[in-house]
Scaffold this active site. Structure first.
Site, mmCIF file in Angstrom:
data_model
loop_
_atom_site.group_PDB
_atom_site.id
_atom_site.type_symbol
_atom_site.label_atom_id
_atom_site.label_comp_id
_atom_site.label_asym_id
_atom_site.label_seq_id
_atom_site.Cartn_x
_atom_site.Cartn_y
_atom_site.Cartn_z
ATOM 1 N N ARG A 49 12.372 5.325 -9.189
ATOM 2 C CA ARG A 49 12.898 5.166 -7.838
ATOM 3 C C ARG A 49 14.173 5.986 -7.698
ATOM 4 N NH1 ARG A 49 17.197 3.558 -8.984
ATOM 5 N NH2 ARG A 49 17.895 3.645 -6.824
ATOM 6 N N GLY A 50 14.643 6.073 -6.435
ATOM 7 C CA GLY A 50 15.773 6.963 -6.140
ATOM 8 C C GLY A 50 15.141 8.263 -5.639
ATOM 9 N N GLN A 197 19.007 -3.449 -7.070
ATOM 10 C CA GLN A 197 19.264 -2.176 -7.769
ATOM 11 C C GLN A 197 20.736 -2.049 -8.173
ATOM 12 O OE1 GLN A 197 17.456 -2.532 -5.022
ATOM 13 N NE2 GLN A 197 15.879 -0.977 -4.802
ATOM 14 N N ASP A 238 18.391 8.814 1.271
ATOM 15 C CA ASP A 238 16.953 9.054 1.103
ATOM 16 C C ASP A 238 16.435 10.160 2.016
ATOM 17 O OD1 ASP A 238 17.353 6.112 0.103
ATOM 18 O OD2 ASP A 238 15.519 6.925 -0.777
#
Ligand code: MRU
Length: 358
Positions: A49-50, A197, A238
């Protein structure tokens, strides 16, 4: 900066090794990814993720699809299918579609070459995407340091550290670099509900590096700002639209409003691969909606909400560009007017890359 390797090809170059981020901080477990279905699962479940990290993983995934395709017929159609399939894993982070589009362009450029050469060139392209992200993160870290000073309190949200990228990190990059150079900061890490997170990954990365980090619940951010403990907010991104509106983990936009109220500069740090000049404004950014179970049950030992309760679980929100003090990229610290200054940054990057390639 020491780095757990989160994404790499295995020694034979025929499988992707991914660190399973859902197991952190308790367990370092690596996944061996051999099929597009496994990669799709890893992306949707946030094992990788990221924004930059999912772009890099998808680029390697695309190469693996080509490597493992042994059929002569319809190869290009199947590669287009693979691209669509991988791109559909998560909609908000533009790095996913950006990296896949770059891989497709490399495929089309070399379409007339023999298959094994095409596959080798795709491997090279994925490796280049990975390498360029490392370089971009390093430059972001250096530019980001220029707005910091010793002893500052910095608040961050979600995880935009080395785990979310190739190395260094975007929002955490300058903090880690400053620490390496002996400049100490106090970091407040929002835990980041619903998937934590901040607690699981940011606190883990900063604590391991020896940075002074304090974990807070998301609803405490206003209080630490009011108490004067925060002099800058550093978050990742994002997808930034060309007017500078920028989507990041849900909760980021309310942080930006709080920061404005308390007079705290609000910085978003991202590589230019996260800037989407084809998206006009935040209204055009698709926000991922995720499983209600993440809110009601996932992190609890027992279910904490009544069965059947209505849940709204957007994974991201958009910060209006008026609330952003600056966007820090590998081409420098960008301020309003964003569209014009993004265009200049892309031009600088092109010139710099051409010079390096020459
Ligand atoms: O849902 P996630 O954990 O993938 O969300 C990640 C973020 O919002 C990050 O801040 C963003 O991707 C930037 S990572 C450098």
């Amino acid at each position: 900066m020491e780095k757990i390797e989160n994404i790499r090809l295995n020694e034979n170059g025929d499988a992707l090794i991914l660190l399973d981020q859902t197991r952190l901080p308790g367990e370092i477990r690596y996944l061996v990814i051999e099929s597009r279905e496994q990669l799709f699962e890893a992306i949707t479940k946030l094992r990788v993720r990221g924004a930059p990290a999912i772009g890099i993983a998808a680029a390697y995934g695309y190469y693996l699809c080509a490597l493992r395709d042994k059929d002569q017929e319809d190869f290009f159609r199947r590669m287009d299918d693979a691209e669509r399939y991988l791109a559909s894993a998560r909609p908000t982070a533009v790095n996913l579609t950006w990296a896949l589009a770059r891989m497709r362009a490399a495929l089309k450029r070399n379409a007339l070459k023999p298959r094994d050469e095409i596959v080798a060139l795709l491997k090279e392209e994925a490796t280049a995407i990975h390498r360029e992200d490392i370089e971009a993160n390093k430059r972001i870290s250096e530019y980001g340091m220029s707005v910091l000073s010793p002893g500052m309190g910095v608040l961050t949200h979600c995880n935009a550290g080395p785990l979310a990228t190739s190395r260094y990190g975007t929002a955490l990059g300058p903090i880690l670099l400053a620490h390496e150079q002996g400049v100490e900061l106090h970091v407040f890490a929002d835990e980041t509900r619903p998937l934590l997170q901040g607690a699981r990954l940011t606190a883990f990365e900063l604590k391991n590096a020896g940075v002074d980090v304090t974990l807070i619940c998301d609803n405490m951010a206003g209080e630490v700002m009011k108490e004067g403990k925060v002099q800058a907010v550093f978050v990742g991104c994002d997808r930034a639209a060309r007017n500078g509106d920028a989507a990041n983990k849900i909760g980021t936009s309310s942080l930006a409003v709080l920061a404005k109220y308390y007079g705290v500069p609000f910085y978003m740090l991202m590589p230019l691969s996260t800037v989407d000049m084809n998206t006009a404004s935040g209204r055009d950014i698709k926000i991922e909606q995720r499983d209600p179970e993440e809110v009601t049950a996932l992190i609890f030992r027992e279910r904490m909400a009544p069965d059947g309760v209505k849940v709204y679980n957007p994974a991201f929100d958009v910060v209006e560009h008026e609330l952003i003090t600056a966007i820090i990229t590998e081409e420098g610290v960008i301020t309003e007017p964003f569209e014009e200054n993004f265009t200049k940054a892309f031009e600088r990057k092109k010139e710099r890359t051409e010079k390096t390639d020459a």
